[in-house]
Design a protein around this motif. Sequence first.
Motif, mmCIF file in Angstrom:
data_model
loop_
_atom_site.group_PDB
_atom_site.id
_atom_site.type_symbol
_atom_site.label_atom_id
_atom_site.label_comp_id
_atom_site.label_asym_id
_atom_site.label_seq_id
_atom_site.Cartn_x
_atom_site.Cartn_y
_atom_site.Cartn_z
ATOM 1 N N LEU A 1 65.728 -57.326 -12.691
ATOM 2 C CA LEU A 1 65.131 -56.722 -11.492
ATOM 3 C C LEU A 1 65.982 -56.948 -10.250
ATOM 4 O O LEU A 1 65.832 -56.232 -9.263
ATOM 5 N N VAL A 2 66.862 -57.938 -10.297
ATOM 6 C CA VAL A 2 67.732 -58.188 -9.151
ATOM 7 C C VAL A 2 68.619 -56.977 -8.855
ATOM 8 O O VAL A 2 69.039 -56.762 -7.708
ATOM 9 N N TYR A 3 68.872 -56.144 -9.885
ATOM 10 C CA TYR A 3 69.721 -54.974 -9.685
ATOM 11 C C TYR A 3 68.966 -53.821 -9.029
ATOM 12 O O TYR A 3 69.554 -52.759 -8.782
ATOM 13 N N LEU A 4 67.658 -54.013 -8.753
ATOM 14 C CA LEU A 4 66.891 -53.025 -7.998
ATOM 15 C C LEU A 4 66.863 -53.329 -6.502
ATOM 16 O O LEU A 4 66.280 -52.571 -5.725
ATOM 17 N N GLY B 1 70.275 -48.471 -13.534
ATOM 18 C CA GLY B 1 70.965 -48.418 -14.824
ATOM 19 C C GLY B 1 72.465 -48.567 -14.683
ATOM 20 O O GLY B 1 73.112 -49.255 -15.473
ATOM 21 N N ALA B 2 73.031 -47.932 -13.636
ATOM 22 C CA ALA B 2 74.480 -48.033 -13.421
ATOM 23 C C ALA B 2 74.882 -49.470 -13.100
ATOM 24 O O ALA B 2 75.895 -49.976 -13.608
ATOM 25 N N LYS B 3 74.098 -50.144 -12.274
ATOM 26 C CA LYS B 3 74.417 -51.530 -11.922
ATOM 27 C C LYS B 3 74.280 -52.460 -13.126
ATOM 28 O O LYS B 3 75.083 -53.386 -13.305
ATOM 29 N N ARG C 1 67.031 -58.066 -24.646
ATOM 30 C CA ARG C 1 68.305 -58.096 -25.372
ATOM 31 C C ARG C 1 69.489 -58.080 -24.407
ATOM 32 O O ARG C 1 70.480 -58.769 -24.619
ATOM 33 N N ILE C 2 69.383 -57.283 -23.331
ATOM 34 C CA ILE C 2 70.457 -57.256 -22.334
ATOM 35 C C ILE C 2 70.556 -58.606 -21.637
ATOM 36 O O ILE C 2 71.648 -59.154 -21.439
ATOM 37 N N ALA C 3 69.393 -59.165 -21.255
ATOM 38 C CA ALA C 3 69.385 -60.457 -20.564
ATOM 39 C C ALA C 3 69.958 -61.554 -21.451
ATOM 40 O O ALA C 3 70.597 -62.494 -20.957
ATOM 41 N N ALA C 4 69.734 -61.450 -22.773
ATOM 42 C CA ALA C 4 70.267 -62.463 -23.692
ATOM 43 C C ALA C 4 71.788 -62.462 -23.673
ATOM 44 O O ALA C 4 72.425 -63.526 -23.746
ATOM 45 N N VAL C 5 72.395 -61.269 -23.566
ATOM 46 C CA VAL C 5 73.860 -61.203 -23.488
ATOM 47 C C VAL C 5 74.335 -61.740 -22.141
ATOM 48 O O VAL C 5 75.305 -62.499 -22.059
#
Length: 576
Positions: free
Chosen positions: A5-8, A85-87, A305-309
């Motif tokens: 959410l930080v990317y928002l 999404g881009a960020k 899954r994204i956060a895990a990476v």
Amino acid sequence: MKRLLVYLKDYKKESILAPLFKLLEACFDLLVPLVMTAIIDVGIAQADRPYIYRMCLVLVLLAVVGMASAVTAQYFAAKAAVGFGAKVRHALFRHIQHLSFGEVDRIGTSTLITRLTSDCNTVQSGVNMALRLLLRSPIVVFGALIMAFTIDWQCALIVATVIPLIAGAVFGITGITIPGYKRVQGKLDRVLGITHENLTGVRVLRAFRREDAEVERFDAGNEALTQENLRVGRVAVLLNPLTYLIINLGVLVIIYVGGFRVEAGTMTQGQIVALVNYMAQILVELVKLANLINQLSKTLSSADRIAAVLAVEPGMGAPENAPEAQSAAPAVSFQNVSLTYQGAGAESLTDLTFTVMPGETIGIVGGTGSGKSSLVELIPRFYDATVGSVQVDGIDVKDYPLSELRKKIGIVPQKAVLFTGTIRSNLKWGNEDATDEGLWEALRLAQAEDVVKGKGGLDAAVAQNGRNFSGGQRQRLTIARALVGSPEILILDDSASALDYATDAALRKALRSIQNTTVFIVSQRASSLAHADQIIVLEDGKAVGIGTSRELLETCPVYQEIYYTQFQKPAGKEAQ
């Protein structure tokens, strides 16, 4: 999801305005049945045509303003979601670039690609839907219920009774189908995996006449996918009939009860129509809410899954400042080096110790899996030694900033990889500031000058993975790319395997003409290593011989075996 959410944060305005405009649209939708009530109870009942026309204009106005609100909400939601999404993709790709080879190996290349593509798209779509519908659907449901109570509380109780029945049907069926769709996705992945294997290995399949067996394997996977789809479909297909059955029964009860109340004069016909419209709105919004919950469950799963990476910390720390090189130090030095890959049951390299002076040529030879590539990958610090120290110019590679270390080293991996673009753009990976003269000099040394001229020059197109070049041409171009950077250390990891013996010999002769460059050559060809100042012979990760070709022929049985499988053994010489 909290980590993402930080990317928002750069889209706070859009994230607030999108749901607000959706709420505005919902308010206009809730007003429509009241206008219809007025048209029926006043305009039609009193045959007041001007009033009907005025109310119809109000309906058109509500529709126009509602549509404008919806379009505005969609604009802000799309802007926020696409930017988000881009960020996320940028942050994820940047993070992956900082992971070591060991972390990439552990996570898996296919997994990382899925995270960057499918999972990022799912999260982006989920954010878009959440901004538009997460507040709208509940507001419309409860707003329609409240408006129903303002019309007639007794009939509104029927609406209030129908709502949990519809919600139970919608969320009950959705709760059954979501796990089913996950199983369908798993079986679809299986079918895609079989298809991918067949397409990439089509030559092998035909060479071993396995077409029929693979068709049967595909049919089995496809049949399993079909049956799972049918099982889920049999449940999912009940959603619309069941919900419409409930809503129509509710409408039937409202009309039945309302008929008596209209006859008694306590309700009007317009109010009955309004209650039916509100019930229809509730049905539509509950179905939307169920789909939203389904999408959000996928979104949260993909976000995890994204956060895990992103949570994987790069295992290779490096200082910011470059150390001062030591004078008269060896170009490369291994001190009691051992390497164990993550999850491996045994060491891949064991207790390696050797020293290489500047300008020397070092050959590395051994059987398959003996650790040749592992050894040279420790020099540019693609992996860290588990035990011992790897030094470049007398300084431990861990004390170099990675960019400074790799500026000193040019490496040509086993698999020759070219990227979409031109020959010039590929060569300039070695040095962005290289002149055309420097590029042609590197091509000449790599025996690729004729290849480039035959293709039309430096601006000739390179297809994806260099598929418009032969294997030998790709290898020569990747060697030239490494030479463009004028590296202090050049590593050729079995990078001449596709070259004929004449071209290989010309390449070795050209490399010997380069001054002050330390060269590591990994090869299975004894002829490619015969001129080396030292040859390191590996077996099961251990150095079983270090010396010149002549010395190893006298003392190292492993080297003798490799050498005499390629050259005729002198008459009368016994096998060692």
